[in-house]
Design a protein around this motif. Sequence first.
Motif, PDB file in Angstrom:
ATOM      1  N   VAL A  40     -26.350 -25.037 -12.629  1.00 46.63           N
ATOM      2  CA  VAL A  40     -27.536 -24.648 -13.453  1.00 46.63           C
ATOM      3  C   VAL A  40     -27.177 -23.204 -13.692  1.00 46.63           C
ATOM      4  N   LYS A  41     -27.714 -22.840 -15.042  1.00 48.37           N
ATOM      5  CA  LYS A  41     -27.639 -21.600 -15.393  1.00 48.37           C
ATOM      6  C   LYS A  41     -28.943 -20.864 -15.825  1.00 48.37           C
ATOM      7  N   MET A  42     -28.610 -19.669 -15.084  1.00 50.82           N
ATOM      8  CA  MET A  42     -29.880 -18.582 -14.865  1.00 50.82           C
ATOM      9  C   MET A  42     -28.830 -17.616 -15.895  1.00 50.82           C
ATOM     10  N   THR A  43     -30.525 -16.581 -16.736  1.00 55.11           N
ATOM     11  CA  THR A  43     -30.531 -15.584 -17.838  1.00 55.11           C
ATOM     12  C   THR A  43     -30.885 -14.728 -16.859  1.00 55.11           C
ATOM     13  N   GLU A  44     -30.260 -13.279 -17.760  1.00 53.29           N
ATOM     14  CA  GLU A  44     -30.944 -12.243 -17.187  1.00 53.29           C
ATOM     15  C   GLU A  44     -31.393 -11.625 -18.730  1.00 53.29           C
ATOM     16  N   HIS A  45     -33.074 -10.903 -17.789  1.00 55.73           N
ATOM     17  CA  HIS A  45     -33.607  -9.739 -18.920  1.00 55.73           C
ATOM     18  C   HIS A  45     -34.768  -9.179 -18.065  1.00 55.73           C
ATOM     19  N   CYS A  54     -36.785 -13.260 -14.375  1.00 56.30           N
ATOM     20  CA  CYS A  54     -34.772 -13.349 -13.594  1.00 56.30           C
ATOM     21  C   CYS A  54     -34.096 -12.191 -14.026  1.00 56.30           C
ATOM     22  N   PRO A  55     -35.088 -11.184 -13.790  1.00 50.45           N
ATOM     23  CA  PRO A  55     -33.883  -9.794 -13.429  1.00 50.45           C
ATOM     24  C   PRO A  55     -32.860  -9.221 -13.016  1.00 50.45           C
ATOM     25  N   SER A  56     -32.903 -10.397 -12.659  1.00 46.84           N
ATOM     26  CA  SER A  56     -30.608 -10.661 -11.217  1.00 46.84           C
ATOM     27  C   SER A  56     -30.738 -12.395 -11.392  1.00 46.84           C
ATOM     28  N   PRO A  57     -29.908 -13.045 -12.499  1.00 51.40           N
ATOM     29  CA  PRO A  57     -29.342 -14.376 -12.148  1.00 51.40           C
ATOM     30  C   PRO A  57     -28.449 -14.327 -10.990  1.00 51.40           C
ATOM     31  N   LEU A  58     -27.627 -13.596  -9.943  1.00 52.85           N
ATOM     32  CA  LEU A  58     -27.097 -13.270  -9.102  1.00 52.85           C
ATOM     33  C   LEU A  58     -27.779 -13.588  -7.691  1.00 52.85           C
ATOM     34  N   THR A  59     -28.403 -12.775  -7.973  1.00 60.15           N
ATOM     35  CA  THR A  59     -29.645 -13.168  -6.838  1.00 60.15           C
ATOM     36  C   THR A  59     -30.285 -14.506  -6.694  1.00 60.15           C
ATOM     37  N   PHE A  60     -31.123 -14.931  -7.615  1.00 63.01           N
ATOM     38  CA  PHE A  60     -31.209 -16.618  -8.140  1.00 63.01           C
ATOM     39  C   PHE A  60     -30.479 -17.500  -7.330  1.00 63.01           C
ATOM     40  N   CYS A  77     -26.464 -15.434 -19.264  1.00 60.40           N
ATOM     41  CA  CYS A  77     -25.829 -14.696 -18.558  1.00 60.40           C
ATOM     42  C   CYS A  77     -26.042 -13.137 -18.052  1.00 60.40           C
ATOM     43  N   VAL A  78     -25.046 -12.314 -16.875  1.00 60.71           N
ATOM     44  CA  VAL A  78     -25.467 -10.982 -17.047  1.00 60.71           C
ATOM     45  C   VAL A  78     -25.157 -10.185 -18.382  1.00 60.71           C
ATOM     46  N   LEU A  79     -25.537  -9.139 -17.775  1.00 59.12           N
ATOM     47  CA  LEU A  79     -25.619  -8.099 -19.230  1.00 59.12           C
ATOM     48  C   LEU A  79     -24.774  -6.706 -18.708  1.00 59.12           C
ATOM     49  N   PRO A  80     -24.033  -6.447 -18.866  1.00 60.74           N
ATOM     50  CA  PRO A  80     -22.460  -5.709 -18.055  1.00 60.74           C
ATOM     51  C   PRO A  80     -22.871  -4.600 -18.434  1.00 60.74           C
ATOM     52  N   VAL A  81     -23.602  -4.067 -20.526  1.00 58.63           N
ATOM     53  CA  VAL A  81     -24.046  -3.029 -20.186  1.00 58.63           C
ATOM     54  C   VAL A  81     -24.791  -2.142 -19.115  1.00 58.63           C
ATOM     55  N   PHE A  82     -25.871  -2.838 -18.548  1.00 56.29           N
ATOM     56  CA  PHE A  82     -27.126  -2.381 -17.763  1.00 56.29           C
ATOM     57  C   PHE A  82     -26.617  -1.918 -16.230  1.00 56.29           C
ATOM     58  N   HIS A  83     -24.687  -2.401 -15.847  1.00 57.73           N
ATOM     59  CA  HIS A  83     -24.786  -3.009 -14.658  1.00 57.73           C
ATOM     60  C   HIS A  83     -23.079  -1.642 -14.323  1.00 57.73           C
ATOM     61  N   HIS A  84     -22.640  -1.181 -13.527  1.00 52.83           N
ATOM     62  CA  HIS A  84     -21.616  -0.606 -13.191  1.00 52.83           C
ATOM     63  C   HIS A  84     -20.981  -2.149 -12.484  1.00 52.83           C
ATOM     64  N   PRO A  85     -19.544  -1.789 -13.222  1.00 54.65           N
ATOM     65  CA  PRO A  85     -18.485  -3.171 -13.118  1.00 54.65           C
ATOM     66  C   PRO A  85     -18.159  -2.681 -11.065  1.00 54.65           C
ATOM     67  N   VAL A  86     -18.257  -1.825 -10.846  1.00 59.56           N
ATOM     68  CA  VAL A  86     -17.594  -2.007  -9.493  1.00 59.56           C
ATOM     69  C   VAL A  86     -18.922  -2.785  -8.296  1.00 59.56           C
ATOM     70  N   GLN A  87     -20.108  -2.729  -9.229  1.00 63.14           N
ATOM     71  CA  GLN A  87     -21.794  -3.689  -8.884  1.00 63.14           C
ATOM     72  C   GLN A  87     -21.414  -4.381  -8.880  1.00 63.14           C
ATOM     73  N   LEU A  88     -21.064  -5.407 -10.221  1.00 64.61           N
ATOM     74  CA  LEU A  88     -21.028  -6.399 -11.215  1.00 64.61           C
ATOM     75  C   LEU A  88     -20.024  -7.104 -10.223  1.00 64.61           C
ATOM     76  N   GLY A 106     -21.006 -15.608 -16.779  1.00 67.36           N
ATOM     77  CA  GLY A 106     -21.171 -15.750 -18.411  1.00 67.36           C
ATOM     78  C   GLY A 106     -21.993 -13.972 -18.421  1.00 67.36           C
ATOM     79  N   PHE A 107     -21.292 -13.310 -19.245  1.00 62.68           N
ATOM     80  CA  PHE A 107     -21.001 -12.751 -19.619  1.00 62.68           C
ATOM     81  C   PHE A 107     -22.501 -12.270 -20.811  1.00 62.68           C
ATOM     82  N   ALA A 108     -22.972 -11.588 -21.229  1.00 62.13           N
ATOM     83  CA  ALA A 108     -24.192 -11.364 -22.746  1.00 62.13           C
ATOM     84  C   ALA A 108     -24.183  -9.814 -23.011  1.00 62.13           C
ATOM     85  N   ARG A 109     -24.331  -9.158 -24.473  1.00 61.39           N
ATOM     86  CA  ARG A 109     -24.353  -7.870 -25.042  1.00 61.39           C
ATOM     87  C   ARG A 109     -25.529  -7.662 -24.705  1.00 61.39           C
TER      88      ARG A 109
END
Length: 354
Positions: A40-45, A54-60, A77-88, A106-109
């Motif tokens: 099951v896949k969920m996307t971040e936007h 779905c601002p947080s796929p990992l929460t879902f 995917c999660v969008l690493p551009v909007f996250h600090h790597p420690v948090q992600l 999964g990551f996306a730009r």
Amino acid sequence: MEHGISLLPDCRPARRSAPQYYDDVLAAARTADAAGLSYVKMTEHYLGDYGGYCPSPLTFLAAVAAQTSRIRLMTGCVLPVFHHPVQLAAHAAMVDAISHGRVDIGFARAWLPYEFEAFGVPMDTSRDRYVDTIRAVIQLWTQEKASAESPFFSFHDATSLPPVVQRPHPPVWGAAVRSRESFAWLAEQGFGLLVTPSPLAKDLETTQDLVRLYLETFEDTHEGTGMKPRVAISVPLLVADSDQEAMDTALPLLREYIDVMAEAAGSWSNTSSQDYPGYANLRRSFDLVTDAELEYGGTHVVGSPKAAVERIHWLRESLNADVCLWNVDFGGQDGTVMQRSLRTFIDKVLPHVP
């Protein structure tokens, strides 16, 4: 070939509330789990009707983990551009632990100008941020004392907790759409490829060429290592007892799906970025999609079980797909439509597309 469900909410709040949507897609995830589907896949936007639920796929996916027993949980995917790597890294590892090792990341730009504007992130830095953040996340998963220096973040001797359950780390995928550089980079890193083809079959040749680039680059880079490329495709799916019933149900939903994407792409009308060549005309490409093209020339799988089987084999061969992730929530459809189509797919299509 593996199968799963792909979720990208395109719900307008006036049409479907967030609680209704979450109830419906969690039910779909339980159905997929019980049927033995793989993902099951969920996307971040953020912010708009396109993905805004779905601002947080990992929460879902943490909620899915609590309601399922075996299906794998993919961010797409999660969008690493909007996250600090420690948090992600820590958030992903937490869901990996909760699910006892069922997470794929999964990551996306990211591609929507209004999201970059809201977060205060320059679009022209997106590729470098994407690469640096992914590398740092993998370091945090695999090194007891991880350090990273980047123009966008820095940390030293960081021990990320909780540790990931899967070793050396959860499977990593990357989404790519238009950029040859992105397809090649994912292959060089040994990551899986997530691809959503154009809604129209007439544009499929471009995607085929990019998938070939990924496969050839992967083979050249990893020959003799035992590593294998993986290609996952995501397309809308609606199956009914007859072709006519399926299309009568699907066409207004496909139209809504395209319209919501077009509205999101409209944010490119006054924006340009060196990291996103060709995106300025994206809205126009969606606006030009006609109902006739959706009915007779789409890449979606819509039809009777027999037609769906034929269509799936065609897509699989066209795009060298190992994994098919079926978009079952497109067009803001309700749970009744979603479940009827999903059950028909499981009972009458899946046995014929092993």
